[in-house]
Design a protein around this motif. Structure first.
Motif: not given
Length: 171
Positions: A90-92, A94, A96-97, A113, A115-118
């Motif tokens: 996901t392009d999301n 922080d 989200f996680v 998962i 995630s783009s934020s990570e």
């Protein structure tokens, strides 16, 4: 996004800011450069609303998300029972996680998962050779060749330029 909600006018203002004045900050948030707290602070200033209340509403909305399809848990369970690795990519932000995934117990549904934020990159980010920066570590960690993967996505970006099959639904 219910028009009868008491704060619907704030929601519509936020939508406009996400694609307008705060678009760059949203991109930074999605790449993990900004935290949810930092972004909500920026957003509350732009909207001239109370930061604490906005943050509480935001976290609450993250924690009450649901699957768009009620059968998704069962479908993912069946795929995993066949030995297929199933990840959320996901392009999301922080959020989200931090709040959505735990509230939805996604760790019990998916193998993991991404995630783009990570990761620090969006799914559409590629290097000079055309390789995905977002999926690069995933492919190496699981010793997977990109062509053996299928990405189901609801985004019509340049993802089909990547080196793996793409099944994309219309936006």
């Amino acid at each position: 996004s219910c028009p009868s909600h008491e704060h619907f006018h704030i929601f519509t203002s936020i939508q406009k800011l996400f694609v307008g004045a705060l678009q760059e900050q949203v991109q930074h948030w999605m790449r993990g450069i900004l935290t949810s707290e930092a972004f909500i602070s920026i957003l509350s200033s732009a909207l001239e609303v109370d930061e604490d209340n906005l943050f509480k509403e935001f976290v609450s909305s993250c924690q009450t998300m649901e699957f768009a399809l009620p059968t998704i848990r069962e479908t993912i369970h069946e795929l995993r029972a066949c030995g297929i690795l199933v990840f959320v990519a996901t392009d999301n932000m922080d959020s989200f996680v931090r709040w959505t995934a735990p509230a939805m117990k996604l760790e019990n549904v998916f193998n993991g998962i991404l995630s783009s934020s990570e990761i620090g990159y969006l799914k559409s980010d590629i290097d000079s050779n055309g390789n995905s920066l977002f999926f690069q570590r995933f492919f190496m960690e699981f010793d997977i060749i990109p062509e053996s993967c299928t990405l189901f996505d609801d985004n019509n970006t340049s993802l089909n330029d990547m080196n793996f099959r793409l099944i994309s639904s219309p936006a």
